[in-house]
Design a protein around this motif. Structure first.
Motif, PDB file in Angstrom:
ATOM      1  N   UNK A 133       0.834  -1.199   0.000  1.00 24.48           N
ATOM      2  CA  UNK A 133       0.000   0.000   0.000  1.00 24.48           C
ATOM      3  C   UNK A 133       0.869   1.250   0.000  1.00 24.48           C
ATOM      4  N   UNK A 134       0.561   2.190  -0.884  1.00 28.45           N
ATOM      5  CA  UNK A 134       1.442   3.342  -1.046  1.00 28.45           C
ATOM      6  C   UNK A 134       0.828   4.684  -0.670  1.00 28.45           C
ATOM      7  N   UNK A 135      -0.443   4.755  -0.401  1.00 25.36           N
ATOM      8  CA  UNK A 135      -1.098   6.024  -0.106  1.00 25.36           C
ATOM      9  C   UNK A 135      -0.884   6.406   1.362  1.00 25.36           C
ATOM     10  N   UNK A 136      -1.527   7.489   1.768  1.00 22.09           N
ATOM     11  CA  UNK A 136      -1.514   7.848   3.184  1.00 22.09           C
ATOM     12  C   UNK A 136      -2.146   6.767   4.033  1.00 22.09           C
ATOM     13  N   UNK A 137      -3.157   6.101   3.477  1.00 27.32           N
ATOM     14  CA  UNK A 137      -3.767   4.962   4.166  1.00 27.32           C
ATOM     15  C   UNK A 137      -2.726   3.873   4.387  1.00 27.32           C
ATOM     16  N   UNK A 138      -1.889   3.627   3.395  1.00 24.68           N
ATOM     17  CA  UNK A 138      -0.830   2.630   3.512  1.00 24.68           C
ATOM     18  C   UNK A 138       0.173   2.985   4.600  1.00 24.68           C
ATOM     19  N   UNK A 139       0.476   4.269   4.730  1.00 24.70           N
ATOM     20  CA  UNK A 139       1.401   4.721   5.782  1.00 24.70           C
ATOM     21  C   UNK A 139       0.766   4.490   7.153  1.00 24.70           C
ATOM     22  N   UNK A 140      -0.522   4.747   7.265  1.00 25.89           N
ATOM     23  CA  UNK A 140      -1.210   4.643   8.547  1.00 25.89           C
ATOM     24  C   UNK A 140      -1.507   3.196   8.951  1.00 25.89           C
ATOM     25  N   UNK A 141      -1.882   2.351   7.994  1.00 30.31           N
ATOM     26  CA  UNK A 141      -2.457   1.053   8.341  1.00 30.31           C
ATOM     27  C   UNK A 141      -1.470   0.105   9.020  1.00 30.31           C
ATOM     28  N   UNK A 142      -0.194   0.163   8.669  1.00 28.79           N
ATOM     29  CA  UNK A 142       0.739  -0.755   9.325  1.00 28.79           C
ATOM     30  C   UNK A 142       0.860  -0.440  10.817  1.00 28.79           C
ATOM     31  N   UNK A 143       0.782   0.832  11.157  1.00 32.88           N
ATOM     32  CA  UNK A 143       0.850   1.205  12.572  1.00 32.88           C
ATOM     33  C   UNK A 143      -0.444   0.857  13.307  1.00 32.88           C
ATOM     34  N   UNK A 144      -1.564   0.973  12.606  1.00 31.03           N
ATOM     35  CA  UNK A 144      -2.842   0.591  13.214  1.00 31.03           C
ATOM     36  C   UNK A 144      -2.851  -0.910  13.502  1.00 31.03           C
ATOM     37  N   UNK A 145      -2.374  -1.704  12.561  1.00 28.64           N
ATOM     38  CA  UNK A 145      -2.321  -3.150  12.792  1.00 28.64           C
ATOM     39  C   UNK A 145      -1.351  -3.510  13.905  1.00 28.64           C
ATOM     40  N   UNK A 146      -0.204  -2.832  13.959  1.00 31.72           N
ATOM     41  CA  UNK A 146       0.737  -3.060  15.068  1.00 31.72           C
ATOM     42  C   UNK A 146       0.056  -2.718  16.396  1.00 31.72           C
ATOM     43  N   UNK A 147      -0.730  -1.649  16.390  1.00 35.63           N
ATOM     44  CA  UNK A 147      -1.447  -1.251  17.602  1.00 35.63           C
ATOM     45  C   UNK A 147      -2.512  -2.279  17.983  1.00 35.63           C
TER      46      UNK A 147
END
Length: 161
Positions: A133-147
């Protein structure tokens, strides 16, 4: 000589300022850790002052705003998910803070350590999504999943502590 992507940003731009975690993403080494630390301090303060319902709303809004902030800042830098972009760490660690039973040093430290552990380790499917994933969503989602992983561990710890 290649231009430093950070030279394309200005902390006077509110989008850049927020995406860089009020400048915490500029601290080296480990800008994600510094961003997460400031995120814990800000999040725990907000949670203690305004309560859990307000904090849930802040965290959800910050996710959606963060998709834009991170996308715009990454685009301005010309680098996808540059290490100095730490708004995603703020939101991730805030999600972990939502699992703690009370705001105190021990629970905040547990939320911080678990979030950083999963954010760095990137267990399945985090690493795979982060690569695709390359969008801003892609930047955010990996941290959300880690959380989410951190949130689950905190909920398990609450049963035993």
């Amino acid at each position: 000589m290649t231009e430093n992507p950070l030279s394309r940003l200005k902390l006077t731009n509110p989008i850049h300022l927020l995406a860089l975690g009020f400048g915490s993403g500029l601290i080296h080494p480990a800008p994600g850790t510094w961003g997460s630390l400031l995120g814990v301090i800000l999040g725990a303060s907000f949670l203690a002052c305004f309560g859990q319902i307000s904090f849930v709303i802040l965290t959800a809004l910050s996710f959606f705003i963060g998709c834009y902030l991170c996308h715009k800042t990454a685009k301005d830098m010309g680098v996808h998910d540059h290490g100095s972009i730490v708004w995603d760490e703020f939101v991730g660690v805030w999600l972990c803070l939502l699992a703690i039973p009370e705001v105190n040093f021990l629970w905040c430290a547990i939320a911080f350590v678990l979030f950083r552990l999963f954010d760095i380790w990137k267990p399945f499917p985090i690493r795979q999504l982060d690569a695709k994933l390359e969008s801003g969503f892609g930047i955010m989602i990996d941290d959300i999943l880690a959380a989410v992983y951190g949130f689950i561990v905190i909920m398990i710890l609450r049963v035993f502590l």
